[in-house]
Design a protein around this motif. Structure first.
Motif, PDB file in Angstrom:
ATOM      1  N   GLU A 147       1.034  -6.052  18.578  1.00  0.00           N
ATOM      2  CA  GLU A 147       2.346  -6.564  18.960  1.00  0.00           C
ATOM      3  C   GLU A 147       2.758  -7.777  18.124  1.00  0.00           C
ATOM      4  O   GLU A 147       3.918  -8.200  18.171  1.00  0.00           O
ATOM      5  CB  GLU A 147       2.362  -6.933  20.449  1.00  0.00           C
ATOM      6  CG  GLU A 147       1.499  -8.127  20.839  1.00  0.00           C
ATOM      7  CD  GLU A 147       0.030  -7.802  21.018  1.00  0.00           C
ATOM      8  OE1 GLU A 147      -0.731  -8.706  21.407  1.00  0.00           O
ATOM      9  OE2 GLU A 147      -0.377  -6.622  20.774  1.00  0.00           O
ATOM     10  N   GLU A 148       1.830  -8.328  17.309  1.00  0.00           N
ATOM     11  CA  GLU A 148       2.101  -9.533  16.534  1.00  0.00           C
ATOM     12  C   GLU A 148       2.361  -9.259  15.056  1.00  0.00           C
ATOM     13  O   GLU A 148       2.859 -10.143  14.349  1.00  0.00           O
ATOM     14  CB  GLU A 148       0.915 -10.491  16.613  1.00  0.00           C
ATOM     15  CG  GLU A 148       0.595 -10.993  18.010  1.00  0.00           C
ATOM     16  CD  GLU A 148      -0.635 -11.883  18.009  1.00  0.00           C
ATOM     17  OE1 GLU A 148      -0.559 -13.000  18.547  1.00  0.00           O
ATOM     18  OE2 GLU A 148      -1.669 -11.463  17.439  1.00  0.00           O
ATOM     19  N   ILE A 149       1.997  -8.082  14.567  1.00  0.00           N
ATOM     20  CA  ILE A 149       2.128  -7.837  13.130  1.00  0.00           C
ATOM     21  C   ILE A 149       3.608  -7.790  12.734  1.00  0.00           C
ATOM     22  O   ILE A 149       4.488  -7.714  13.582  1.00  0.00           O
ATOM     23  CB  ILE A 149       1.402  -6.549  12.706  1.00  0.00           C
ATOM     24  CG1 ILE A 149       2.019  -5.312  13.366  1.00  0.00           C
ATOM     25  CG2 ILE A 149      -0.080  -6.647  13.021  1.00  0.00           C
ATOM     26  CD1 ILE A 149       1.381  -3.997  12.909  1.00  0.00           C
ATOM     27  N   HIS A 150       3.859  -7.822  11.445  1.00  0.00           N
ATOM     28  CA  HIS A 150       5.233  -7.866  10.931  1.00  0.00           C
ATOM     29  C   HIS A 150       6.063  -6.767  11.607  1.00  0.00           C
ATOM     30  O   HIS A 150       5.694  -5.588  11.550  1.00  0.00           O
ATOM     31  CB  HIS A 150       5.226  -7.668   9.419  1.00  0.00           C
ATOM     32  CG  HIS A 150       6.529  -7.990   8.760  1.00  0.00           C
ATOM     33  ND1 HIS A 150       7.645  -7.177   8.883  1.00  0.00           N
ATOM     34  CD2 HIS A 150       6.909  -9.038   7.976  1.00  0.00           C
ATOM     35  CE1 HIS A 150       8.644  -7.687   8.201  1.00  0.00           C
ATOM     36  NE2 HIS A 150       8.227  -8.828   7.636  1.00  0.00           N
ATOM     37  N   PRO A 151       7.185  -7.127  12.238  1.00  0.00           N
ATOM     38  CA  PRO A 151       7.941  -6.138  13.024  1.00  0.00           C
ATOM     39  C   PRO A 151       8.439  -4.946  12.212  1.00  0.00           C
ATOM     40  O   PRO A 151       8.443  -3.815  12.713  1.00  0.00           O
ATOM     41  CB  PRO A 151       9.094  -6.946  13.610  1.00  0.00           C
ATOM     42  CG  PRO A 151       9.173  -8.196  12.798  1.00  0.00           C
ATOM     43  CD  PRO A 151       7.782  -8.471  12.347  1.00  0.00           C
ATOM     44  N   ASP A 152       8.848  -5.180  10.955  1.00  0.00           N
ATOM     45  CA  ASP A 152       9.299  -4.050  10.132  1.00  0.00           C
ATOM     46  C   ASP A 152       8.131  -3.116   9.814  1.00  0.00           C
ATOM     47  O   ASP A 152       8.271  -1.880   9.836  1.00  0.00           O
ATOM     48  CB  ASP A 152       9.932  -4.549   8.837  1.00  0.00           C
ATOM     49  CG  ASP A 152      11.269  -5.250   9.069  1.00  0.00           C
ATOM     50  OD1 ASP A 152      11.859  -5.043  10.148  1.00  0.00           O
ATOM     51  OD2 ASP A 152      11.710  -6.001   8.176  1.00  0.00           O
ATOM     52  N   GLY A 153       6.973  -3.717   9.523  1.00  0.00           N
ATOM     53  CA  GLY A 153       5.790  -2.911   9.240  1.00  0.00           C
ATOM     54  C   GLY A 153       5.315  -2.156  10.467  1.00  0.00           C
ATOM     55  O   GLY A 153       4.948  -0.975  10.383  1.00  0.00           O
ATOM     56  N   ARG A 154       5.330  -2.822  11.605  1.00  0.00           N
ATOM     57  CA  ARG A 154       4.923  -2.154  12.855  1.00  0.00           C
ATOM     58  C   ARG A 154       5.853  -0.997  13.181  1.00  0.00           C
ATOM     59  O   ARG A 154       5.405   0.094  13.548  1.00  0.00           O
ATOM     60  CB  ARG A 154       4.893  -3.147  14.009  1.00  0.00           C
ATOM     61  CG  ARG A 154       4.383  -2.522  15.310  1.00  0.00           C
ATOM     62  CD  ARG A 154       4.315  -3.531  16.442  1.00  0.00           C
ATOM     63  NE  ARG A 154       5.644  -3.896  16.911  1.00  0.00           N
ATOM     64  CZ  ARG A 154       6.181  -5.107  16.804  1.00  0.00           C
ATOM     65  NH1 ARG A 154       5.502  -6.084  16.231  1.00  0.00           N
ATOM     66  NH2 ARG A 154       7.395  -5.349  17.258  1.00  0.00           N
ATOM     67  N   SER A 155       7.149  -1.212  13.033  1.00  0.00           N
ATOM     68  CA  SER A 155       8.123  -0.155  13.300  1.00  0.00           C
ATOM     69  C   SER A 155       7.905   1.040  12.376  1.00  0.00           C
ATOM     70  O   SER A 155       7.982   2.205  12.810  1.00  0.00           O
ATOM     71  CB  SER A 155       9.541  -0.705  13.127  1.00  0.00           C
ATOM     72  OG  SER A 155      10.509   0.305  13.313  1.00  0.00           O
ATOM     73  N   GLU A 156       7.589   0.757  11.113  1.00  0.00           N
ATOM     74  CA  GLU A 156       7.344   1.852  10.169  1.00  0.00           C
ATOM     75  C   GLU A 156       6.096   2.641  10.551  1.00  0.00           C
ATOM     76  O   GLU A 156       6.099   3.875  10.538  1.00  0.00           O
ATOM     77  CB  GLU A 156       7.207   1.295   8.753  1.00  0.00           C
ATOM     78  CG  GLU A 156       6.982   2.386   7.714  1.00  0.00           C
ATOM     79  CD  GLU A 156       6.904   1.845   6.284  1.00  0.00           C
ATOM     80  OE1 GLU A 156       6.268   2.508   5.439  1.00  0.00           O
ATOM     81  OE2 GLU A 156       7.469   0.760   6.018  1.00  0.00           O
ATOM     82  N   TRP A 157       5.031   1.929  10.916  1.00  0.00           N
ATOM     83  CA  TRP A 157       3.806   2.621  11.307  1.00  0.00           C
ATOM     84  C   TRP A 157       4.034   3.491  12.539  1.00  0.00           C
ATOM     85  O   TRP A 157       3.539   4.626  12.605  1.00  0.00           O
ATOM     86  CB  TRP A 157       2.673   1.629  11.570  1.00  0.00           C
ATOM     87  CG  TRP A 157       1.966   1.216  10.321  1.00  0.00           C
ATOM     88  CD1 TRP A 157       1.900  -0.028   9.767  1.00  0.00           C
ATOM     89  CD2 TRP A 157       1.229   2.076   9.448  1.00  0.00           C
ATOM     90  NE1 TRP A 157       1.182  -0.008   8.607  1.00  0.00           N
ATOM     91  CE2 TRP A 157       0.745   1.274   8.385  1.00  0.00           C
ATOM     92  CE3 TRP A 157       0.922   3.440   9.450  1.00  0.00           C
ATOM     93  CZ2 TRP A 157      -0.024   1.793   7.354  1.00  0.00           C
ATOM     94  CZ3 TRP A 157       0.154   3.964   8.417  1.00  0.00           C
ATOM     95  CH2 TRP A 157      -0.310   3.145   7.390  1.00  0.00           C
ATOM     96  N   GLU A 158       4.759   2.978  13.497  1.00  0.00           N
ATOM     97  CA  GLU A 158       4.994   3.754  14.717  1.00  0.00           C
ATOM     98  C   GLU A 158       5.803   5.004  14.418  1.00  0.00           C
ATOM     99  O   GLU A 158       5.550   6.072  14.989  1.00  0.00           O
ATOM    100  CB  GLU A 158       5.651   2.871  15.768  1.00  0.00           C
ATOM    101  CG  GLU A 158       4.698   1.773  16.254  1.00  0.00           C
ATOM    102  CD  GLU A 158       5.293   0.874  17.328  1.00  0.00           C
ATOM    103  OE1 GLU A 158       6.485   1.048  17.664  1.00  0.00           O
ATOM    104  OE2 GLU A 158       4.563  -0.010  17.828  1.00  0.00           O
ATOM    105  N   GLN A 159       6.748   4.902  13.483  1.00  0.00           N
ATOM    106  CA  GLN A 159       7.525   6.075  13.090  1.00  0.00           C
ATOM    107  C   GLN A 159       6.654   7.077  12.327  1.00  0.00           C
ATOM    108  O   GLN A 159       6.743   8.290  12.542  1.00  0.00           O
ATOM    109  CB  GLN A 159       8.717   5.652  12.231  1.00  0.00           C
ATOM    110  CG  GLN A 159       9.597   6.805  11.778  1.00  0.00           C
ATOM    111  CD  GLN A 159      10.143   7.637  12.928  1.00  0.00           C
ATOM    112  OE1 GLN A 159      10.465   7.106  13.991  1.00  0.00           O
ATOM    113  NE2 GLN A 159      10.229   8.943  12.730  1.00  0.00           N
ATOM    114  N   ILE A 160       5.799   6.571  11.438  1.00  0.00           N
ATOM    115  CA  ILE A 160       4.906   7.460  10.687  1.00  0.00           C
ATOM    116  C   ILE A 160       3.966   8.195  11.639  1.00  0.00           C
ATOM    117  O   ILE A 160       3.781   9.420  11.539  1.00  0.00           O
ATOM    118  CB  ILE A 160       4.087   6.647   9.658  1.00  0.00           C
ATOM    119  CG1 ILE A 160       4.976   6.153   8.520  1.00  0.00           C
ATOM    120  CG2 ILE A 160       2.942   7.490   9.094  1.00  0.00           C
ATOM    121  CD1 ILE A 160       4.285   5.189   7.576  1.00  0.00           C
ATOM    122  N   LEU A 161       3.369   7.470  12.571  1.00  0.00           N
ATOM    123  CA  LEU A 161       2.398   8.083  13.479  1.00  0.00           C
ATOM    124  C   LEU A 161       3.063   9.053  14.452  1.00  0.00           C
ATOM    125  O   LEU A 161       2.416   9.993  14.924  1.00  0.00           O
ATOM    126  CB  LEU A 161       1.628   6.993  14.229  1.00  0.00           C
ATOM    127  CG  LEU A 161       0.764   6.090  13.340  1.00  0.00           C
ATOM    128  CD1 LEU A 161       0.211   4.917  14.125  1.00  0.00           C
ATOM    129  CD2 LEU A 161      -0.374   6.887  12.708  1.00  0.00           C
TER     130      LEU A 161
END
Length: 324
Positions: A197-211
Motif C-alpha cells: 500500500e506504500e509503493i509508488h501509486p502509479d507503479g502499484r496501479s500498473e502492477w494490479e492491472q497487469i496481474l
C-alpha cells in the motif's frame, strides 16, 4: 529410449539412492524409484474427475497421466529425479538425459514412457510436498523484482520502469528502502522495505492491472518458466498435501498445468488481503495493517530471509487443492 546418466558414477548414485536421500528430494526420488521398479506393461487405474487422491503416489501419477494423455496401457516407463541430481555431491551440477544437457530444470521428475499404440512421450512433472499434519504454503517461484519483471518482458508482457522501481520498493532493494531515504527515524513500521500500500501509486496501479489482465499467463510462467532454455518444462503438478501414515496411504493432489491455471483463475482474480506483522524485530504498532497481493491461488510477498533479504517470493496458498 532409456534415461541415460552422464557417467557410471551418476548411474550408481541413481541406483543406490545417494542423491535421493538429500533433504527436499526424497519424495520425488522415491516416486522415480517406484516407477522404475514397476512391472510393465502397466495398466492404469481408473481416475475420476477429482484432483485429490489417497494411495500410492507413483501409481496415481502414472494413472493420471494415462487418463489425460488417453493412454490405455503403458508398455515402458523410466523416471529420473532432476532435483536430486542438481545437488550432486560429486561436484557435477548437470547431467544428460537422452543427449540433452540439464543443469537446471523446473520439472522435478522427468518420465519417459511408451504406449501400446506406439507413442513415446517425455513428461515433465513439478512436485511439491508438505510433511506437516495440515497443509502449509508451498514455494512456487523465488526471484527478484528485476528478475520477475524481466521474465514478464521476455514473454511479451509490458512492464514500465516505474512499475519495476515500485516492485523494488516492495522487495526492499538497496536504494529503494525507507532507510535509504532518511525517513526511517519517523517510521513506525519496518524501515527495510515499503509495503504494497506504500509503493509508488502509479507503479502499484500498473502492477494490479497487469496481474488482473495477465493472470493466466503469469500463473503459467510461474509454474513452468523458472529457467531460460529449460529442456523439460513441466506439464503436470504433483503435490503431497500433508504428512502421510505410509507410502501406500499418501494424499496427493495432481493437476495438469492447464487445469491448475484455469482453476486458479476461477477461484479468484487479483486481490489484496489485510494482515499485520506480529513477529520479528519490526512488529506493527496497534491499528497498523498492510495489504498482501495475491491472484488466484498464488500469494506474492517479499522473501525477507537473512540470506536473501531482497528476494520476491511466490507461494501456492495453503490447502489450495481443497479450495479450488
Amino acid at each position: 529410449m532409456a534415461l541415460q546418466p552422464i557417467d557410471s558414477i551418476h548411474a550408481l548414485q541413481i541406483q543406490a539412492g545417494v542423491l535421493g536421500r538429500k533433504t527436499g528430494h526424497v519424495f520425488e526420488y522415491n516416486i522415480a524409484q517406484r516407477i522404475n521398479s514397476f512391472q510393465y506393461p502397466f495398466n492404469a487405474e481408473v481416475i475420476d474427475a477429482r484432483h485429490v487422491f489417497l494411495g500410492e503416489p507413483a501409481k496415481l501419477l502414472l494413472s493420471y497421466i494415462a487418463a489425460k494423455e488417453c493412454i490405455h496401457q503403458i508398455t515402458r516407463a523410466e523416471a529420473i529425479s532432476t532435483g536430486a541430481l542438481a545437488t550432486s555431491e560429486d561436484g557435477k551440477k548437470w547431467l544428460s538425459i537422452n543427449g540433452v544437457t540439464v543443469s537446471r530444470c523446473k520439472s522435478d521428475l522427468v518420465i519417459e514412457l511408451s504406449t501400446n499404440d506406439g507413442r513415446n512421450l517425455t513428461i515433465g512433472v513439478s512436485t511439491k510436498q508438505c510433511n506437516n499434519k495440515t497443509p502449509t504454503n508451498a514455494q512456487l517461484f523465488f526471484t527478484t523484482a528485476r528478475g520477475f519483471s524481466t521474465l514478464l518482458r521476455n514473454n511479451g508482457i509490458d512492464v514500465s520502469d516505474v512499475a519495476i522501481d515500485a516492485l523494488r520498493q516492495f522487495c526492499g532493494d538497496e536504494g529503494f528502502r525507507p532507510e535509504d531515504r532518511h525517513t526511517s527515524t519517523k517510521r513506525l513500521t519496518d524501515p527495510r522495505r515499503y509495503f504494497w500500500e506504500e509503493i509508488h501509486p502509479d507503479g502499484r496501479s500498473e502492477w494490479e492491472q497487469i496481474l488482473k489482465s495477465q493472470q493466466d499467463k503469469i500463473t503459467r510462467l510461474l509454474l513452468q518458466k523458472a529457467y531460460m532454455n529449460d529442456p523439460f518444462v513441466p506439464e503436470y503438478v504433483l503435490h503431497k498435501t500433508k504428512k502421510a501414515s505410509s507410502w501406500a496411504n499418501t494424499e496427493v493432489a495432481i493437476f495438469t498445468v492447464n487445469e491448475l491455471v484455469t482453476l486458479s483463475n476461477n477461484y479468484q482474480g487479483f486481490a489484496t488481503n489485510p494482515y499485520r506483522v506480529t513477529k520479528g524485530t519490526y512488529k506493527d504498532p496497534a491499528g497498523i495493517k498492510h495489504l498482501a497481493p495475491r491472484f488466484g491461488i498464488v500469494q506474492m510477498q517479499r522473501g525477507g530471509q537473512k540470506q536473501h533479504p531482497e528476494q520476491l517470493q511466490f507461494n501456492l496458498q495453503a490447502g489450495y487443492f481443497y479450495k479450488i
